[in-house]
Design an enzyme around this catalytic site. Structure first.
Site, mmCIF file in Angstrom:
data_model
loop_
_atom_site.group_PDB
_atom_site.id
_atom_site.type_symbol
_atom_site.label_atom_id
_atom_site.label_comp_id
_atom_site.label_asym_id
_atom_site.label_seq_id
_atom_site.Cartn_x
_atom_site.Cartn_y
_atom_site.Cartn_z
ATOM 1 N N LYS A 178 -32.789 32.051 106.251
ATOM 2 C CA LYS A 178 -33.900 32.555 105.399
ATOM 3 C C LYS A 178 -34.826 31.672 105.775
ATOM 4 O O LYS A 178 -35.136 30.702 105.183
ATOM 5 C CB LYS A 178 -33.575 32.739 103.957
ATOM 6 C CG LYS A 178 -34.304 33.724 103.174
ATOM 7 C CD LYS A 178 -35.843 33.674 103.091
ATOM 8 C CE LYS A 178 -36.242 32.583 102.206
ATOM 9 N NZ LYS A 178 -37.672 32.325 102.284
ATOM 10 N N GLU A 254 -31.579 18.532 102.268
ATOM 11 C CA GLU A 254 -32.739 17.505 102.828
ATOM 12 C C GLU A 254 -33.798 18.003 101.951
ATOM 13 O O GLU A 254 -34.635 18.939 102.392
ATOM 14 C CB GLU A 254 -32.929 17.797 104.261
ATOM 15 C CG GLU A 254 -31.571 17.184 105.174
ATOM 16 C CD GLU A 254 -31.404 17.587 106.502
ATOM 17 O OE1 GLU A 254 -32.472 18.170 107.177
ATOM 18 O OE2 GLU A 254 -30.504 17.448 106.924
ATOM 19 N N CYS A 288 -41.656 15.821 106.061
ATOM 20 C CA CYS A 288 -40.948 14.911 104.950
ATOM 21 C C CYS A 288 -40.710 13.699 105.030
ATOM 22 O O CYS A 288 -40.883 12.833 103.930
ATOM 23 C CB CYS A 288 -39.566 15.694 104.856
ATOM 24 S SG CYS A 288 -38.625 15.443 106.329
ATOM 25 N N GLU A 390 -44.725 13.341 95.692
ATOM 26 C CA GLU A 390 -44.929 13.954 96.819
ATOM 27 C C GLU A 390 -46.005 14.763 97.006
ATOM 28 O O GLU A 390 -45.977 15.974 95.931
ATOM 29 C CB GLU A 390 -43.627 14.505 97.583
ATOM 30 C CG GLU A 390 -43.596 15.014 98.720
ATOM 31 C CD GLU A 390 -42.559 15.934 99.273
ATOM 32 O OE1 GLU A 390 -41.970 16.741 98.701
ATOM 33 O OE2 GLU A 390 -42.074 15.600 100.418
#
Ligand code: NAD
Ligand code: 6OD
Length: 486
Positions: A178, A254, A288, A390
């Protein structure tokens, strides 16, 4: 306009509901593709196709045969390199050189490297003494886990999706991918590659759509899925972990990061400035592993801030294919709103804006794109929102530090633990720092330099598990112990 379909059991297919959604180009806000949204029927069909493939020709191939096919996939990606580059540039708006130097070649490498790893890793064996003196031999037998759901993000879509699909297939699994709703194109192209190479039908499937209430949630809740590998936000990971709890399915996560970049006064100054510039601003900060918290030792603090500011103010905004473009837009209007809300918050909480902080003036043909200025702040406490959370945008806060102990404490005082980049010429200091910082990946005098055979993953809220090299085998296979009494 491009019509993008799901890829199920080797066929490109629409969805029974007829639902579609638009793909908007990040550079100028135009609609570039119409995507078929998978519903329950398509997700079910994709999972069943995967299960059937495991019992069919794919399940009967030898490891060598399977791995030869994966080398074929890598070669076909390389042959269609320009198609992949064009598709990924259209989806992300990121510069041509980022695609050609990193994202697309790495996608091809993910198939070759993991095929080679799988072929070359032995399983354990032990001889067990028994009272009758004859003994018993134990050996490990690795089996594929089954149907793996691969849920991928938008920031480096092809690299991050193949990083899961490569090892999953090398280990003999079937996959249902996906991709992010923001970046459907390269995953779909990979379906064409699989057919060209002759990967048996049903081994690689793609369902398009969103997360909650759409293809993502339907897939992770589907009980025909044996394990879920996910890259994305920590909050999404929490939702997926709840879905995986039903049926006790394994997960590999992750997740997000709020990574520290640490520059000691003895560092090679120019290399450190270049390194932090890349780690904070490459891919418009949508990495990331990027560096949103920078700590610079006090004797070089002012000089460092000035040098980074000068580099940031020299970036060239533009279309990805235009020569000289080294800075692209954010992925979506929604993400732009989020990043700009952090820009406002930084000022409200007392930041000094060294550069940026807003939206650039763009020529008329790019005015509808998702552009923001690369931004540097100083002067905030560690409790400030933009220093803790973040942002996933082109920005960083820079703070001075005095001692090694102080900067270790600063770097570790965060819920995330993905990566860090340390700049120093003192090897002993580098070793001490590497051991003390609570992250999954430590770079010294480098960043985003990675051998695919090494362990990759995050500590604390940045992830669960490690993938890469033999570590991937731990997730994508299950080992049974066979004990033979002699
Ligand atoms: P996201 O979590 O919003 O979406 C990732 C994927 O999950 C998308 O395909 C989305 O449709 C799907 N999804 C969303 N909700 C879902 C649900 N409830 N069930 C199933 N699927 C669902 O992340 P994003 O915005 O695409 O990517 C940015 C994030 O990814 C950042 O936090 C970044 O740090 C993280 N990231 C981490 C790594 C890493 O290696 N640690 C790498 C890249 C990106
Ligand atoms: O290097 C890789 O394999 C990897 N997974 C990189 C992740 C980048 C995140 O944005």
């Amino acid at each position: 306009m491009r019509q993008v379909q799901n890829f199920i059991d080797g066929q490109f297919t629409g969805s029974a509901s007829g639902r579609r959604f638009d793909k908007i180009a990040p550079v100028d806000g135009t609609v570039i593709a119409s995507i078929s949204e998978a519903g329950a029927a398509e997700v079910d069909a994709a999972v069943l196709a995967g299960r059937a493939a495991l019992k069919g020709e794919w399940g009967r191939l030898t490891t060598d045969q399977r791995c030869d096919l994966l080398h074929g996939v890598a070669d076909e990606i390389t042959r269609r390199f320009d198609d992949f580059v064009a598709a990924e540039m259209a989806d992300t708006g990121q510069p041509h050189h980022v695609m050609t130097h990193a994202f697309i070649p790495r996608g091809a490498a993910n198939f070759k490297v993991f095929a080679d790893v799988v072929k070359n890793v032995p399983t354990e064996s032990f001889v067990l003494p028994t009272p009758d003196g004859a003994g018993a031999i134990n050996y490990g037998l690795r089996r594929p886990k089954g149907v793996i759901a691969v849920i991928a993000p938008w920031n480096a879509p092809f690299l991050l999706m193949t990083w899961k699909v490569g090892p999953a297939m090398a280990c003999g699994n079937a996959v249902v991918v996906k991709p992010s709703e923001e970046t459907p194109l390269t995953t779909t192209l990979l379906g064409e590659v699989m057919n060209t190479v002759g990967i048996p039908k049903g081994v690689f499937n793609v369902v398009h759509g969103f997360g909650p209430g759409s293809a993502g949630e339907l897939l992770t809740r589907h009980r025909g899925v044996d394990a879920i590998t996910f890259t994305g936000e920590t909050g999404t990971g929490t939702a997926i972990m709840k879905a995986a709890a039903e049926g006790i399915r394994d997960v590999s996560f992750e997740l997000g990061g709020k990574n520290a970049g640490i520059v000691f006064a003895d560092a090679d100054f120019d290399k450190a400035v270049d390194g932090i510039f890349r780690s904070a601003f490459l891919n418009t900060g949508q990495v990331c592993l990027g560096t949103e918290r920078v700590y610079v030792q006090r004797p070089i603090f002012e000089r460092f801030v000035a040098a980074l500011k000068a580099k940031v103010e020299g970036v060239n905004f533009g279309r990805p294919e235009t020569k000289g473009t080294d800075y692209g837009p954010l992925i979506s209007a929604e993400h732009k709103r989020k990043v700009l809300s952090y820009y406002r918050k930084a000022v409200e909480e007392g930041a000094t804006v060294v550069t940026g902080g807003g939206v650039p003036d763009m020529p008329a043909d790019l005015a509808g794109g998702h552009w923001v200025q690369p931004t540097i702040w100083t002067g905030l406490p560690e409790t400030a929102t933009v220093v803790r959370e973040e942002i996933f945008g082109p920005c960083c806060h820079i703070r001075p530090f005095d001692t090694e102990a102080e900067v270790i404490a600063l770097a570790n005082a965060n819920d995330y633990g993905l990566s860090t980049t340390i700049w120093t010429t003192n090897l002993s200091c580098a070793h001490r720092m590497a051991a003390a910082i609570e992250v999954g990946i430590v770079w010294v005098n480098s960043w985003f330099l990675r051998d695919l055979r090494t362990a990759f993953g995050g500590s604390k809220m940045s992830g669960i598990g490690r993938e890469g090299g033999v570590h991937s085998l731990e997730f994508y296979t299950e080992t049974s112990n066979v004990c033979i009494k002699l």
